[in-house]
Design a protein around this motif. Structure first.
Motif, short mmCIF file in Angstrom:
data_model
loop_
_atom_site.label_atom_id
_atom_site.label_comp_id
_atom_site.label_asym_id
_atom_site.label_seq_id
_atom_site.Cartn_x
_atom_site.Cartn_y
_atom_site.Cartn_z
N LEU A 252 1.18 -1.14 0.26
CA LEU A 252 -0.03 0.13 0.15
C LEU A 252 0.72 0.98 0.32
N ILE A 253 1.33 1.23 0.79
CA ILE A 253 2.42 2.51 0.51
C ILE A 253 3.12 3.02 -0.25
N VAL A 254 3.93 1.58 -1.07
CA VAL A 254 4.32 2.06 -2.68
C VAL A 254 3.52 2.89 -2.84
N ILE A 255 2.36 1.74 -3.42
CA ILE A 255 1.11 2.48 -4.58
C ILE A 255 1.15 4.20 -3.80
N VAL A 256 0.48 4.05 -2.62
CA VAL A 256 0.25 5.84 -2.32
C VAL A 256 2.02 6.27 -2.60
N ILE A 257 3.02 6.03 -2.69
CA ILE A 257 4.16 7.09 -3.02
C ILE A 257 3.50 6.82 -4.53
N ASP A 258 3.12 6.60 -5.38
CA ASP A 258 3.57 5.87 -6.75
C ASP A 258 1.76 6.67 -7.14
N THR A 259 0.73 6.88 -6.80
CA THR A 259 0.36 7.88 -6.81
C THR A 259 0.76 9.55 -6.99
N VAL A 260 1.32 10.00 -5.83
CA VAL A 260 1.54 10.99 -5.50
C VAL A 260 2.53 10.99 -6.26
N ILE A 261 3.46 10.27 -7.26
CA ILE A 261 4.57 10.59 -8.17
C ILE A 261 3.37 10.47 -8.81
N VAL A 262 2.76 9.90 -9.53
CA VAL A 262 2.28 10.49 -10.91
C VAL A 262 1.40 11.35 -11.02
N ALA A 263 0.92 11.76 -9.50
CA ALA A 263 0.00 13.11 -9.83
C ALA A 263 1.00 13.83 -10.15
#
Lengths: 366, 269
Positions: free
Chosen positions: B57-68
Motif C-alpha cells: 500500500l505504501i508503494v502504491i501511495v508513493i506511486d500515486t503521488v509521483i504520478v500526480a
C-alpha cells in the motif's frame, strides 16, 4: 531645419482589412513642441499615435524619425514612449517597479535606477510613493505613475493617448495645466490625442484637426479657432454660427439679406461662401440698433453666460453668448465687428487657404 | 429578513450534512475495534497500523503521488503554452475550434477516454504501467489547465503587452515579466486542479494501468470488492485529510498571497 524636424509622415495611408483608416497623410513634427491630434472618435488619431509608437506599420507611404526610415522598426527599438488611455500599469509590480520597468529591461545598473525613478516620480509630484501598490492608487495618481514610467526612459517623444478621459472634470483641468508645465520643463515633444477641443486649445502649440482619416487643418489653437478652414472645423472647435453668404467684392460680404464690411479677401466676384461668427462675438443691442434684428426663441443659463437662440428675418438661426439676458419672443439687435466675421470658401485646400490668408494679413500689418 | 436567513442557513446546513455524513460515517468506523460498520465496540488505531505496515500500500501511495505531481507539473507547462496559443490565435473561428476541441475532452466520460487510451497504447506498443498512466493523466489534465489559465489571459488588458513593448521589452521579456506574473494565480489554480484530478482519478487509470502498477483509487476499488476491511476506511480517512490540506494550500495561494501583498503598501491617502 533638419535639426528641428524629427518625425515626418510622408503620404502615409493605413488600411485595416481593406478599410482605409488614414488617407494619404503628410505632416511634420518638430522637436520640443506640444502637439495635439484632435478629432471625433474613429477619425484615425489613435492610429497615427500607434504608427509613431510602432505598434502598426503604414500600408503605404513612409514614416521617418530624424530622416531615418522607421516603417518596420518595432516599438521596443524606438525612442518613443506612450501613456496609455487605461494607464496599463502592471498590477503585479509596485509604483517603483512599474517606473523602473523600462530601465531594468534596458539593463541599467540598479544603483542608477533608483535615482532615475525618484527623479521621474518627483517630476509628476509623487515623491514618497515608491512602495505603494498600484491597486492602492487613485485615478489621478495612476495617471501620474503612467507618465513617470514613460518619461523615466528619457524619450525624444512622449505619446499620450487620451490620458485624461477617465478623470473627473476638476482633476482633468488640473492635469492639463500640469502636463503643459511638464512638457516645458522636459523640453521634449508631446503628442497628445484627444477628442476634447477645450483640452486641445488649452495645452497645444499646434493642433491637427482630423476627420475621417484626413487632416482637415493644422495650426496654432488661436488660428484654428479664429480662422477655421471649413464647416467641420468650425463646428468641431467651439460653437459657431455658420450662415450661407456671397462676396460681392473683397472686404464686403452679404448674408441674411444685408451687406457687411469684413476683412477677408481673395475671392471671385459674387462667390458664394460660408460665413462664420462665433456666438461670443455677437453683442446684444436694443431693438432697432445693431446690424441685424433677431427674434429670441430660447434662452439657457450656462453659468458663465446666457446662451440665446434667435432667428433673423431671413430665417437664419443665431446662437448668442452674452452675460446679459433677453426675453423670449422679444426683438433684439445684434452687433459685431468686421473682424468677427470669418469667411470660408467651399472646398478650399489647406495650402490655398493659408496662402490666401497670408496674402492679405501681411498687407494689413503695413 | 432575519427569518429568511435562518432558513437559508438551515438549508445549507442540511446540504452539507447530506454531502459529508457518509464521509464522516466512514471515518468514524475506521476507529472501530469490531472491524465492521454496524456496531461500534471500542476505539482502536489498529486499522491505521495495518495501513502503515502494508508495504504494498505504501508503494502504491508513493506511486500515486509521483504520478500526480509529475503529471500536474507537465500538464501545467503544456496547458499554459496551450492557453497562450489559444489566446494569441487571431482568427475567431480557429480560436473557437481550438476551445471546443479542448472542452470536448473535459466533458467526455472518463470511461471513453480511458478506453481510447487503452486502444492507443496497445496500438503503438506502450507497455501498460507507470508510463501509460502518467501519459493518460497528463492528457486529461492539460484541458483543465487551459481552462483555468485562459480566463486570466483574457482578463489581462492587451495594452499591458503594448506598454511592455513600448518600454523596450522584447517578446521574451513581455512573456516572462508581464504575462506570466499576471496569470500566475491561474497557473496555480490549474496546477492544483490537475493534482486533485490525477489523485482521485479512477476510470482512466483503471483502463490504462497494467501488471505491477496501481494507484490508490484502483487499489481501494479492488480491495473493496474483496469485502470491506476497516483498513480501507482508515486509508480513505487519510486521503480525505490530505485532500483537505491541499484545498487549504490552494486557498492560501489564491487568496492569501494577493491580499498580503496589496496591504503591505500602506493605506491610501
Amino acid at each position: 531645419m533638419a535639426e528641428k524636424m524629427m518625425i515626418q509622415f510622408d503620404h502615409v495611408t493605413k488600411k485595416f482589412d481593406g478599410e482605409t483608416i488614414l488617407r494619404d497623410i503628410s505632416f511634420d513634427i518638430e522637436r520640443g513642441k506640444f502637439y495635439t491630434l484632435l478629432g471625433p472618435s474613429g477619425c484615425g488619431k489613435t492610429t497615427i499615435l500607434r504608427l509613431i509608437a510602432g505598434f502598426l506599420e503604414p500600408t503605404e507611404g513612409t514614416l521617418t524619425f530624424d530622416g531615418q526610415l522607421v516603417n518596420k522598426i518595432p516599438p521596443n527599438k524606438r525612442q518613443v514612449n506612450t501613456v496609455f488611455q487605461d494607464y496599463a500599469l502592471f498590477p503585479h509590480l509596485n509604483v517603483f517597479e512599474n517606473v523602473a520597468f523600462g530601465l531594468r529591461i534596458n539593463k541599467l545598473a540598479s544603483k542608477e535606477i533608483a535615482p532615475r525613478v525618484k527623479e521621474a516620480l518627483h517630476f509628476v509630484n509623487l515623491d514618497g510613493y515608491q512602495n505603494r501598490e498600484i491597486s492602492d492608487l487613485s485615478g489621478g495618481q495612476k495617471q501620474r505613475v503612467a507618465i513617470a514610467r514613460a518619461i523615466v526612459n528619457r524619450p525624444q517623444v512622449l505619446l499620450l493617448d487620451e490620458p485624461l478621459s477617465a478623470l473627473d472634470l476638476k482633476l482633468r483641468t488640473a492635469m492639463q495645466f500640469e502636463l503643459r508645465q511638464l512638457q516645458r520643463r522636459l523640453g521634449i515633444t508631446f503628442i497628445f490625442v484627444t477628442h476634447d477641443q477645450e483640452e486641445a486649445l488649452a495645452m497645444s502649440d499646434e493642433i491637427f484637426v482630423l476627420n475621417q482619416g484626413k487632416i482637415e487643418q493644422s495650426g496654432s489653437p488661436r488660428s484654428i479657432y479664429d480662422e477655421p478652414i471649413n464647416r467641420f472645423v468650425a463646428d468641431f472647435i467651439g460653437e459657431s454660427n455658420i450662415i450661407p453668404g456671397k462676396m460681392p467684392q473683397d472686404r464686403v460680404v452679404s448674408f441674411a439679406g444685408k451687406t457687411f464690411n469684413c476683412v477677408d479677401q481673395g475671392f471671385n466676384k459674387n462667390e458664394s461662401v460660408e460665413v462664420v461668427i462665433r456666438p461670443e462675438d455677437l453683442e446684444l443691442k436694443q431693438r432697432g440698433e445693431g446690424l441685424l434684428q433677431v427674434r429670441v426663441e430660447s434662452q439657457l443659463f450656462r453659468g458663465v453666460h446666457y446662451e440665446i437662440i434667435g432667428k433673423d428675418e431671413a430665417g437664419n438661426s443665431w446662437m448668442i453668448h452674452s452675460t446679459k439676458s433677453a426675453k423670449i419672443n422679444d426683438e433684439i439687435g445684434l452687433y459685431f465687428e468686421p473682424e468677427a466675421i470669418h469667411i470660408m470658401r467651399h472646398g478650399e485646400s489647406e495650402e490655398d487657404f493659408d496662402r490666401r490668408l497670408e496674402s492679405y494679413e501681411g498687407a494689413d500689418h503695413d | 429578513m432575519v427569518k429568511k436567513r435562518t432558513w437559508a442557513s438551515i438549508y445549507l446546513f442540511c446540504v452539507f450534512v447530506v454531502l459529508y455524513l457518509p464521509i464522516f460515517y466512514l471515518m468514524f468506523y475506521s476507529f472501530n475495534k469490531a472491524g465492521t460498520m454496524t456496531h461500534f465496540t471500542g476505539f482502536t488505531l489498529d486499522w491505521y497500523k495495518e495501513v502503515f505496515s502494508d508495504k504494498r500500500l505504501i508503494v502504491i501511495v508513493i506511486d500515486t503521488v509521483i504520478v500526480a505531481l509529475l503529471s500536474s507539473v507537465i500538464s501545467t507547462a503544456l496547458g499554459v503554452v496551450g492557453a497562450l496559443a489559444v489566446y494569441s490565435t487571431k482568427r475567431r473561428s480557429a480560436k473557437n475550434a481550438l476551445l471546443s476541441l479542448n472542452n470536448i475532452l473535459m466533458v467526455s466520460p472518463d470511461v471513453i477516454i480511458g478506453a481510447s487510451f487503452l486502444i492507443l497504447f496497445t496500438l503503438i506498443g506502450i507497455k501498460l504501467g507507470f508510463v501509460s498512466v502518467l501519459l493518460a493523466h497528463i492528457a486529461f489534465s492539460v484541458p483543465i489547465v487551459v481552462l483555468m489559465v485562459l480566463p486570466k489571459l483574457q482578463e489581462m488588458s492587451p495594452t499591458f503587452i503594448d506598454a511592455a513593448r513600448d518600454l523596450g521589452a522584447r517578446r521574451r521579456d513581455v512573456l516572462l515579466k508581464v504575462v506570466l506574473p499576471f496569470i500566475t494565480p491561474g497557473i496555480f489554480a490549474g496546477f492544483f486542479m490537475a493534482l486533485t484530478y490525477s489523485l482521485d482519478d479512477f476510470a482512466v487509470t483503471f483502463f490504462v494501468t497494467g501488471n505491477g502498477f496501481s494507484t490508490l483509487s484502483v487499489e481501494i476499488y479492488s480491495r473493496a470488492r474483496q469485502g470491506i476491511s476497516m483498513s480501507v476506511n482508515a486509508l480513505s480517512t487519510l486521503i480525505f485529510l490530505i485532500t483537505l490540506a491541499i484545498v487549504l494550500v490552494y486557498y492560501f495561494f489564491s487568496n492569501g498571497i494577493g491580499k498580503a501583498k496589496s496591504y503591505s503598501g500602506g493605506r491610501r491617502v
